[in-house]
Design an enzyme around this catalytic site. Structure first.
Site, PDB file in Angstrom:
ATOM      1  CG  HIS A  88       5.997   4.422  -2.591  1.00 45.89           C
ATOM      2  ND1 HIS A  88       6.569   3.818  -1.498  1.00 45.89           N
ATOM      3  CD2 HIS A  88       6.783   4.061  -3.640  1.00 45.89           C
ATOM      4  CE1 HIS A  88       7.643   3.140  -1.864  1.00 45.89           C
ATOM      5  NE2 HIS A  88       7.791   3.253  -3.178  1.00 45.89           N
ATOM      6  CG  HIS A  98       7.146   2.698  -6.664  1.00 44.18           C
ATOM      7  ND1 HIS A  98       8.342   3.313  -6.381  1.00 44.18           N
ATOM      8  CD2 HIS A  98       6.497   3.510  -7.536  1.00 44.18           C
ATOM      9  CE1 HIS A  98       8.422   4.444  -7.060  1.00 44.18           C
ATOM     10  NE2 HIS A  98       7.315   4.594  -7.768  1.00 44.18           N
ATOM     11  CG  ASP A 105       9.400  -2.226  -4.662  1.00 40.13           C
ATOM     12  OD1 ASP A 105       8.641  -1.335  -5.094  1.00 40.13           O
ATOM     13  OD2 ASP A 105      10.464  -1.974  -4.072  1.00 40.13           O
ATOM     14  CG  HIS A 106       7.109  -0.399  -1.282  1.00 33.20           C
ATOM     15  ND1 HIS A 106       7.662  -0.048  -0.079  1.00 33.20           N
ATOM     16  CD2 HIS A 106       8.104  -0.275  -2.199  1.00 33.20           C
ATOM     17  CE1 HIS A 106       8.940   0.283  -0.246  1.00 33.20           C
ATOM     18  NE2 HIS A 106       9.219   0.165  -1.529  1.00 33.20           N
TER      19      HIS A 106
HETATM   20 ZN   LIG Z   1       9.478   2.676  -4.488  1.00 28.83          ZN
END
Ligand SMILES: [Zn+2]
Length: 220
Positions: A49, A51, A53-54
């Site tokens: 996804h 976000h 932090d990914h």
């Molecule tokens: Zn996330």
């Protein structure tokens, strides 16, 4: 939320796939590059996804970056659309029973489902969809591997259903104040987690409203 950092996975070889490169910290990216060298390099970067932090380091790995739609297959990994934590969220399934679950299911604690777009209903449907798959191991975006996926998924479903039951009970007892609802239904968590619980509650209320089960007179 990053908890103790995002898990990055390398899958397959000649070349390998990097799932959720996570942080753009140079030492983390170097570790990915050198691990990938032993696997014939990086053929593709897949994201569960959008976000940060990914995804933050994704563009620095000199490979195509793809956040697929459900049904797409890349390097033997089948993407399963699993919205809820994020609208664009997918899990990746291998042919032999491994699920890279991103933030749909975490190794520790509970996933945040922010309100908006009836996200909680979507999240519950995503859990149900995952329960239908043949999965022996979940490799989550945060925390340790989950070796008993059926139990973990049942816990996730039950946890949200428990909150919903408690909300409905308080509502039917006449509770109409959001603050009291929060205090009543989330009476088992540390006080510093209440802001997150308030978000969780909004997602629950949104779901109940969509189902026609929310009284009109709820106070701000
Ligand atoms: Zn996330």
């Amino acid at each position: 939320m990053t908890l103790e950092g995002t898990n990055t996975y390398l899958y397959g070889a000649d070349p390998c796939v990097v799932i959720d490169p996570g942080s753009e910290d140079p030492s983390h990216l170097d570790a990915i590059r050198s691990a990938a060298l032993g696997r014939g390099g990086i053929g593709l970067v897949l994201l569960t996804h959008s976000h940060g932090d990914h995804t933050a380091g994704a563009d620095q790995l000199d490979a195509e970056v793809v956040l697929p739609s459900g049904g797409e297959i890349h390097h033997g990994l089948r993407a399963l659309a699993t919205p809820g934590h994020a609208e664009d969220h997918v899990c990746f399934l291998t042919g032999d029973g491994v699920c890279f679950s991103g933030d749909l299911v975490l190794g520790l604690g509970s996933t945040i489902v922010p309100p908006g777009g009836n996200s909680l209903a979507a999240f519950m449907a995503s859990l149900a969809l995952l329960q239908e798959q043949e999965i022996e191991l979940i490799a989550p975006g945060h925390g340790p591997w989950i070796t008993d996926p059926a139990t973990k998924l049942a816990e996730y479903v039950e946890h949200r259903q428990m909150r919903e039951r408690r909300i409905l009970k308080a509502l039917s007892a006449g509770e109409r104040s959001r603050a009291s609802l929060l205090a009543t239904v989330w009476d088992d968590i540390p006080i510093e987690l209440l802001p997150m619980a308030a978000m969780a509650m909004e997602a629950h209320l949104e779901k109940l409203k969509a189902e026609g089960r929310l009284p009109d007179a709820l106070e701000a």
